[in-house]
Design a protein around this motif. Structure first.
Motif, short mmCIF file in Angstrom:
data_model
loop_
_atom_site.label_atom_id
_atom_site.label_comp_id
_atom_site.label_asym_id
_atom_site.label_seq_id
_atom_site.Cartn_x
_atom_site.Cartn_y
_atom_site.Cartn_z
N GLY A 8 -13.81 16.48 8.02
CA GLY A 8 -13.45 17.17 9.25
C GLY A 8 -14.66 17.68 10.01
O GLY A 8 -14.74 17.56 11.24
N TRP A 9 -15.63 18.22 9.27
CA TRP A 9 -16.85 18.72 9.89
C TRP A 9 -17.63 17.60 10.58
O TRP A 9 -18.07 17.72 11.72
CB TRP A 9 -17.70 19.41 8.83
CG TRP A 9 -19.03 19.90 9.31
CD1 TRP A 9 -20.24 19.35 9.06
CD2 TRP A 9 -19.29 21.07 10.10
NE1 TRP A 9 -21.24 20.08 9.65
CE2 TRP A 9 -20.69 21.14 10.30
CE3 TRP A 9 -18.47 22.05 10.66
CZ2 TRP A 9 -21.27 22.17 11.03
CZ3 TRP A 9 -19.06 23.07 11.41
CH2 TRP A 9 -20.44 23.12 11.58
N ALA A 10 -17.79 16.48 9.86
CA ALA A 10 -18.52 15.34 10.42
C ALA A 10 -17.81 14.80 11.65
O ALA A 10 -18.44 14.43 12.65
CB ALA A 10 -18.68 14.24 9.37
N PHE A 11 -16.48 14.73 11.59
CA PHE A 11 -15.71 14.22 12.72
C PHE A 11 -15.84 15.13 13.93
O PHE A 11 -16.13 14.67 15.05
CB PHE A 11 -14.24 14.08 12.32
CG PHE A 11 -13.36 13.55 13.41
CD1 PHE A 11 -13.21 12.19 13.60
CD2 PHE A 11 -12.67 14.41 14.25
CE1 PHE A 11 -12.39 11.70 14.61
CE2 PHE A 11 -11.86 13.93 15.26
CZ PHE A 11 -11.72 12.57 15.44
N VAL A 12 -15.62 16.42 13.72
CA VAL A 12 -15.64 17.35 14.85
C VAL A 12 -17.01 17.39 15.51
O VAL A 12 -17.13 17.24 16.73
CB VAL A 12 -15.22 18.76 14.38
CG1 VAL A 12 -15.49 19.80 15.46
CG2 VAL A 12 -13.74 18.77 14.02
N VAL A 13 -18.06 17.57 14.71
CA VAL A 13 -19.40 17.69 15.28
C VAL A 13 -19.84 16.36 15.91
O VAL A 13 -20.37 16.32 17.03
CB VAL A 13 -20.40 18.14 14.21
CG1 VAL A 13 -21.81 18.19 14.78
CG2 VAL A 13 -20.01 19.51 13.66
N LEU A 56 -10.97 11.06 23.00
CA LEU A 56 -11.85 11.80 22.10
C LEU A 56 -11.49 13.29 22.09
O LEU A 56 -11.39 13.90 21.02
CB LEU A 56 -13.30 11.61 22.53
CG LEU A 56 -13.96 10.30 22.13
CD1 LEU A 56 -15.28 10.13 22.89
CD2 LEU A 56 -14.20 10.25 20.64
N VAL A 57 -11.33 13.87 23.26
CA VAL A 57 -10.96 15.29 23.32
C VAL A 57 -9.63 15.52 22.62
O VAL A 57 -9.45 16.51 21.89
CB VAL A 57 -10.89 15.77 24.79
CG1 VAL A 57 -10.32 17.18 24.87
CG2 VAL A 57 -12.28 15.74 25.42
N LEU A 58 -8.71 14.57 22.77
CA LEU A 58 -7.40 14.67 22.12
C LEU A 58 -7.55 14.68 20.61
O LEU A 58 -7.02 15.55 19.91
CB LEU A 58 -6.54 13.48 22.57
CG LEU A 58 -5.05 13.51 22.30
CD1 LEU A 58 -4.40 14.66 23.04
CD2 LEU A 58 -4.42 12.19 22.71
N GLY A 59 -8.29 13.71 20.06
CA GLY A 59 -8.43 13.60 18.61
C GLY A 59 -9.22 14.75 18.01
O GLY A 59 -8.85 15.28 16.96
N VAL A 60 -10.32 15.14 18.65
CA VAL A 60 -11.14 16.22 18.11
C VAL A 60 -10.36 17.52 18.09
O VAL A 60 -10.41 18.28 17.11
CB VAL A 60 -12.43 16.38 18.95
CG1 VAL A 60 -13.19 17.62 18.51
CG2 VAL A 60 -13.31 15.16 18.80
N SER A 61 -9.62 17.80 19.13
CA SER A 61 -8.87 19.06 19.18
C SER A 61 -7.83 19.13 18.08
O SER A 61 -7.58 20.20 17.51
CB SER A 61 -8.20 19.24 20.55
OG SER A 61 -7.22 18.24 20.77
N SER A 118 -23.68 10.92 16.75
CA SER A 118 -22.25 10.67 16.67
C SER A 118 -21.96 9.50 15.73
O SER A 118 -21.01 9.55 14.95
CB SER A 118 -21.68 10.39 18.06
OG SER A 118 -20.30 10.13 17.98
N ALA A 119 -22.77 8.44 15.79
CA ALA A 119 -22.56 7.29 14.91
C ALA A 119 -22.65 7.69 13.45
O ALA A 119 -21.84 7.26 12.62
CB ALA A 119 -23.58 6.20 15.23
N PHE A 120 -23.61 8.53 13.11
CA PHE A 120 -23.76 8.99 11.73
C PHE A 120 -22.52 9.77 11.30
O PHE A 120 -21.98 9.56 10.20
CB PHE A 120 -25.01 9.86 11.59
CG PHE A 120 -25.34 10.22 10.17
CD1 PHE A 120 -26.18 9.42 9.42
CD2 PHE A 120 -24.80 11.35 9.58
CE1 PHE A 120 -26.48 9.74 8.10
CE2 PHE A 120 -25.09 11.69 8.27
CZ PHE A 120 -25.94 10.88 7.53
N GLY A 121 -22.05 10.67 12.16
CA GLY A 121 -20.86 11.45 11.82
C GLY A 121 -19.63 10.60 11.62
O GLY A 121 -18.82 10.84 10.71
N VAL A 122 -19.45 9.59 12.47
CA VAL A 122 -18.29 8.70 12.35
C VAL A 122 -18.31 7.96 11.02
O VAL A 122 -17.28 7.81 10.35
CB VAL A 122 -18.27 7.70 13.53
CG1 VAL A 122 -17.26 6.60 13.29
CG2 VAL A 122 -17.98 8.41 14.83
#
Length: 426
Positions: A98-103, A293-298, A351-355
């Protein structure tokens, strides 16, 4: 083994999305600004091995999609790999996902907003325009998913028309040379090949957006796997068509040097009058990706808040519109701050690393699916997990360092909150 029923604290938003809406959200999240730019830096990194890099990215994307689909069917809640990791691997690993996705995805939101502004307005107005786009699309999401899905469908239709026009013009021109598709003996090195695959994978990423909406689709056990499969298959076809067309017209050398490969393709094909349409398509693609993106992150923020990892206030669900409205506003505000201060290149690499970290947790979770849970073939999550790790550490060194630092910082915060309770490593 715990199941989704154990997530008693999960918010319960309205289930309003059908298969078509879910597919549109996923496809729009994948076919964003990346398709208008990713082939040039990938060609620069992989050289003549660009088609192989695309194949690697596609294989890993398929593995991730399959693992995500099987997990989503067992855990049909908002949160995606955050939920899967928590339920299958332990609370810490869900938190890491979750942390990696959100950030990572908040950084990606900023990159998409800045990309839109770069195409749509003069340079001196880019940051204000990017901030305005974030505000408008956050408001659309706030009003409910039906409005978001409708607007996403319109934006996606326009972008697909533009991409189709590029393919038709390229293939119909006298500049097309199929010999450019032949793999040469020029070897870019493993980091060159895999680094290109990582960039191309970033352009594929988006099917997890469907899984993060698990609490808001009708009949999620059927809808989510079907939507993920259809969305990924459609995007694979589009990318293969666009990538092959660009390669055949421009060749690998010219493609690697291009700042706007699709616009340069139509010019090389003898249709410069299509450049404004390509520019419009790129701007709309960025808006469509930003909306999703805003939809999924929220939704992931709301899920983490409901479980106590973020302020509980963010878990609130709007009584009328059925969305995680507080999380949406918070994410939008952070993205506005980033677009006013952040460099787009650094945002994309991080962002690529987090994904990739996010999907690594998904594949590790899929390894623990039981035989009665419709688990995939063992090879699928194994290849997906290994591929995510390898591609993540094949990205540019500054992106790897920043990504590792932020993930470690997030874990440190989690451990401090738990009083260094190591039970999360179970």
């Amino acid at each position: 083994m715990t199941t989704s029923e154990g997530s008693h604290s999960q918010a319960k938003p309205a289930r309003v999305l059908g298969t078509v809406d879910a597919v549109v959200i996923g496809v729009a999240a994948m076919i964003g600004a990346g398709v208008f730019a990713v082939f040039a830096p990938a060609a620069d990194s992989a050289g003549a091995w660009l088609p192989v890099a695309l194949l690697i990215a596609g294989v890993i994307a398929y593995c991730n999609a399959t693992s995500s689909a099987r997990l989503a069917a067992r855990h049909p809640q908002s949160g995606g790999s955050y939920v899967y990791g928590r339920e299958r691997l332990g609370e810490l690993w869900g938190y890491v996902a979750g942390w990696a996705f959100v950030v990572g995805k908040i950084a990606s939101c900023a990159a998409m907003a800045l990309t839109f502004a770069a195409y749509a307005v003069p340079q001196q107005w880019e940051r204000p325009a990017a901030a305005a786009a974030v505000v408008v699309l956050t408001a659309v999401n706030y009003l409910g998913l039906r409005s978001s899905a409708w607007l996403t469908r319109v934006l996606l239709a326009v972008v697909l028309v533009v991409l189709g026009a590029v393919v038709v013009v390229a293939l119909g021109s006298g500049e097309t040379d199929p010999a450019h598709l032949a793999v040469s003996r020029e070897w870019p090195g493993f980091f060159g090949l895999l680094g290109a695959a990582g960039m191309l994978f970033f352009a594929f990423a988006g099917y997890a957006r469907i899984a993060t909406l698990g609490g808001e689709v009708r009949d999620p056990r059927r809808t989510i796997p079907r939507a993920i499969t259809l969305a990924l298959a459609g995007v694979l076809v589009v990318y293969l068509a666009v990538g092959a067309s660009v390669l055949m017209v421009m060749g690998r050398g010219a493609l690697a040097d291009s700042a706007a490969p699709l616009a340069d393709t139509v010019v090389a094909a003898g249709w410069p009058q299509l450049v404004p349409a390509v520019v419009v398509g790129a701007a709309l693609a960025s808006l469509g990706a930003l909306l999703s993106l805003v939809l999924g992150v929220s939704r992931t923020v709301a899920a983490m808040a409901a479980d106590g990892h973020l302020p509980g206030y963010l878990a609130g669900v709007h009584p009328r519109f059925g969305g995680a409205h507080r999380a949406e506003v918070a994410v939008g505000a952070v993205v506005v701050l980033l677009v006013l201060t952040m460099d787009v290149r650094g945002a994309i690499g991080f962002s690529a690393f987090g994904v990739l970290v996010y999907y690594a947790v998904a594949n590790a979770s899929a390894l623990l699916l039981g035989p009665d849970e419709n688990r995939p073939l063992l090879l699928v999550p194994v290849v997906g997990l290994a591929g995510c790790v390898v591609l993540a550490f094949s990205l540019p060194l500054d992106s790897v360092i920043a990504g590792v630092a932020v993930v470690v910082a997030g874990v440190a915060v989690w451990l401090l909150r738990r009083g260094v309770d190591w039970s999360g490593f179970r």
